[in-house]
Design a protein around this motif. Sequence first.
Motif, mmCIF file in Angstrom:
data_model
loop_
_atom_site.group_PDB
_atom_site.id
_atom_site.type_symbol
_atom_site.label_atom_id
_atom_site.label_comp_id
_atom_site.label_asym_id
_atom_site.label_seq_id
_atom_site.Cartn_x
_atom_site.Cartn_y
_atom_site.Cartn_z
ATOM 1 N N PRO A 1 0.448 -1.472 -0.070
ATOM 2 C CA PRO A 1 -0.058 0.019 -0.122
ATOM 3 C C PRO A 1 1.367 1.281 -0.281
ATOM 4 N N SER A 2 2.256 1.357 -0.132
ATOM 5 C CA SER A 2 3.201 2.555 -0.085
ATOM 6 C C SER A 2 3.926 2.627 -0.839
ATOM 7 N N LEU A 3 3.741 3.031 -2.440
ATOM 8 C CA LEU A 3 4.280 3.415 -3.532
ATOM 9 C C LEU A 3 5.337 4.463 -3.347
ATOM 10 N N THR A 4 6.193 3.747 -4.340
ATOM 11 C CA THR A 4 7.448 4.711 -4.957
ATOM 12 C C THR A 4 7.346 5.001 -6.344
ATOM 13 N N LEU A 5 7.778 6.538 -5.931
ATOM 14 C CA LEU A 5 7.393 6.320 -7.675
ATOM 15 C C LEU A 5 9.245 7.266 -8.115
ATOM 16 N N GLY A 6 9.122 7.861 -9.369
ATOM 17 C CA GLY A 6 10.769 8.354 -9.813
ATOM 18 C C GLY A 6 10.997 7.187 -10.827
ATOM 19 N N SER A 7 9.743 6.956 -11.600
ATOM 20 C CA SER A 7 10.474 6.134 -12.830
ATOM 21 C C SER A 7 9.496 7.093 -13.784
ATOM 22 N N PRO A 8 9.996 6.836 -14.727
ATOM 23 C CA PRO A 8 9.040 7.321 -16.439
ATOM 24 C C PRO A 8 7.920 6.891 -16.354
ATOM 25 N N CYS A 9 6.786 8.224 -16.685
ATOM 26 C CA CYS A 9 5.512 7.193 -17.216
ATOM 27 C C CYS A 9 5.040 6.785 -18.247
ATOM 28 N N LEU A 10 4.191 6.503 -18.948
ATOM 29 C CA LEU A 10 4.095 5.982 -19.971
ATOM 30 C C LEU A 10 2.364 6.221 -20.470
ATOM 31 N N SER A 11 2.016 6.711 -21.392
ATOM 32 C CA SER A 11 0.563 6.822 -21.965
ATOM 33 C C SER A 11 0.032 7.082 -23.270
ATOM 34 N N ASP A 38 -4.513 10.391 -30.378
ATOM 35 C CA ASP A 38 -4.527 10.154 -31.703
ATOM 36 C C ASP A 38 -3.798 8.662 -31.872
ATOM 37 N N GLY A 39 -3.428 8.264 -31.011
ATOM 38 C CA GLY A 39 -2.568 6.019 -31.835
ATOM 39 C C GLY A 39 -1.094 6.817 -31.440
ATOM 40 N N THR A 40 -0.771 7.145 -30.403
ATOM 41 C CA THR A 40 0.396 7.292 -30.269
ATOM 42 C C THR A 40 0.813 6.941 -28.751
ATOM 43 N N TYR A 41 2.511 7.249 -28.506
ATOM 44 C CA TYR A 41 2.434 6.548 -26.791
ATOM 45 C C TYR A 41 3.564 7.613 -26.593
ATOM 46 N N GLY A 42 3.030 8.084 -25.636
ATOM 47 C CA GLY A 42 3.630 8.764 -24.485
ATOM 48 C C GLY A 42 4.926 8.443 -23.708
ATOM 49 N N VAL A 43 6.379 9.670 -23.661
ATOM 50 C CA VAL A 43 6.767 8.616 -22.654
ATOM 51 C C VAL A 43 7.180 10.066 -21.536
ATOM 52 N N GLY A 44 7.169 10.069 -20.713
ATOM 53 C CA GLY A 44 7.752 11.588 -19.567
ATOM 54 C C GLY A 44 7.985 11.480 -18.039
ATOM 55 N N THR A 45 8.772 12.575 -17.873
ATOM 56 C CA THR A 45 9.530 12.284 -16.098
ATOM 57 C C THR A 45 8.464 12.518 -15.669
ATOM 58 N N GLY A 46 7.160 13.081 -15.653
ATOM 59 C CA GLY A 46 5.550 13.252 -15.003
ATOM 60 C C GLY A 46 4.552 12.790 -15.191
ATOM 61 N N PHE A 47 3.461 13.382 -14.038
ATOM 62 C CA PHE A 47 2.330 12.327 -14.563
ATOM 63 C C PHE A 47 1.906 13.588 -15.800
ATOM 64 N N ILE A 48 1.184 11.980 -16.732
ATOM 65 C CA ILE A 48 0.736 12.840 -18.109
ATOM 66 C C ILE A 48 1.855 13.077 -19.102
ATOM 67 N N THR A 49 2.263 14.008 -18.553
ATOM 68 C CA THR A 49 3.063 14.815 -19.931
ATOM 69 C C THR A 49 4.472 14.127 -20.463
ATOM 70 N N PRO A 50 4.502 14.167 -21.996
ATOM 71 C CA PRO A 50 5.464 12.585 -22.157
ATOM 72 C C PRO A 50 6.019 13.995 -22.755
ATOM 73 N N ASP A 51 7.236 14.140 -21.932
ATOM 74 C CA ASP A 51 8.674 15.232 -22.025
ATOM 75 C C ASP A 51 9.754 14.968 -22.850
ATOM 76 N N LEU A 52 9.725 13.805 -22.698
ATOM 77 C CA LEU A 52 11.063 12.411 -23.445
ATOM 78 C C LEU A 52 10.822 12.360 -24.683
ATOM 79 N N GLY A 53 9.388 11.763 -25.199
ATOM 80 C CA GLY A 53 9.691 11.542 -26.347
ATOM 81 C C GLY A 53 7.271 11.128 -26.580
ATOM 82 N N VAL A 54 7.440 11.081 -27.536
ATOM 83 C CA VAL A 54 5.748 10.258 -28.347
ATOM 84 C C VAL A 54 6.181 9.853 -29.545
ATOM 85 N N PHE A 55 5.822 8.694 -30.296
ATOM 86 C CA PHE A 55 5.631 7.187 -30.896
ATOM 87 C C PHE A 55 5.081 6.747 -31.207
#
Length: 247
Positions: free
Chosen positions: A190-200, A204-221
């Motif tokens: 019950p106690s989660l530890t964050l710090g990894s990239p997020c995938l979304s 529109d059929g694309t996939y995003g990678v981000g350092t924070g919640f939802i925002t794909p600031d690392l890349g879109v594929f």
Amino acid sequence: MSTPPDPAVLYPDVAARGSLAAALRAAADGRLDAALAASPDSGPLLHESVASTLPHREPLRISASTHERRWSIHGGEPFQGSCLIDGDTDDLAQVARAAQAWHDGETLDDIRRAAPFVHLTGHFEVPDLDPVRLVESQWQGMLREARELEYSWQAQYQALVEAAYAEPALRALYPFTSHWTLRFSSTTRPSLTLGSPCLSAGGDGTYGVGTGFITPDLGVFTTAPEAAALAVRHLPTDFGPVTLGRP
């Protein structure tokens, strides 16, 4: 908004016995006497719980619909709050069989065999709370959930979860979702530890990678495996192995 019918109208057989607990006892030929908790005073015809002989199972929750003659069940485990089985049916005898099997400590597969309406969520029981097994149980639950979704973008979300699971570095982490964004923790619930990239998965059929919640600031594929591979490259070097999360 229409007023729901009187529970006694939907469930005259239950009302005749005074409570859902009494109706379940009758459907189970009295074998559930020791397992049944008291029906809540606010809804004795609509709610009941059935304890299990296994300490790593929560009581099975049974609820009756207020709009149609139908019962639903929810059986979980207490450490993470994960749902192990659920389902709904209009057959009280099947509910009683599922409750009896849950109480007796039968395997999840055997509970479903006893009562075919029971739906297995993919999560499995980990009585010793081994973090590696808890991670795999969580993954199996997410994979099944992704495959059973009925939303228009089900295939895209499923592809994202399966691509992440195919990456050993991500598969070793504890996965969870927040607003359908796939995230990873180095501890279990019950106690989660964050710090990894997020995938979304974008609409529109694309996939995003981000350092924070939802925002794909690392890349879109355009493919999920590309996004998962980038997430692996951005994992902190000291993120893991997964340990047991504590309240």
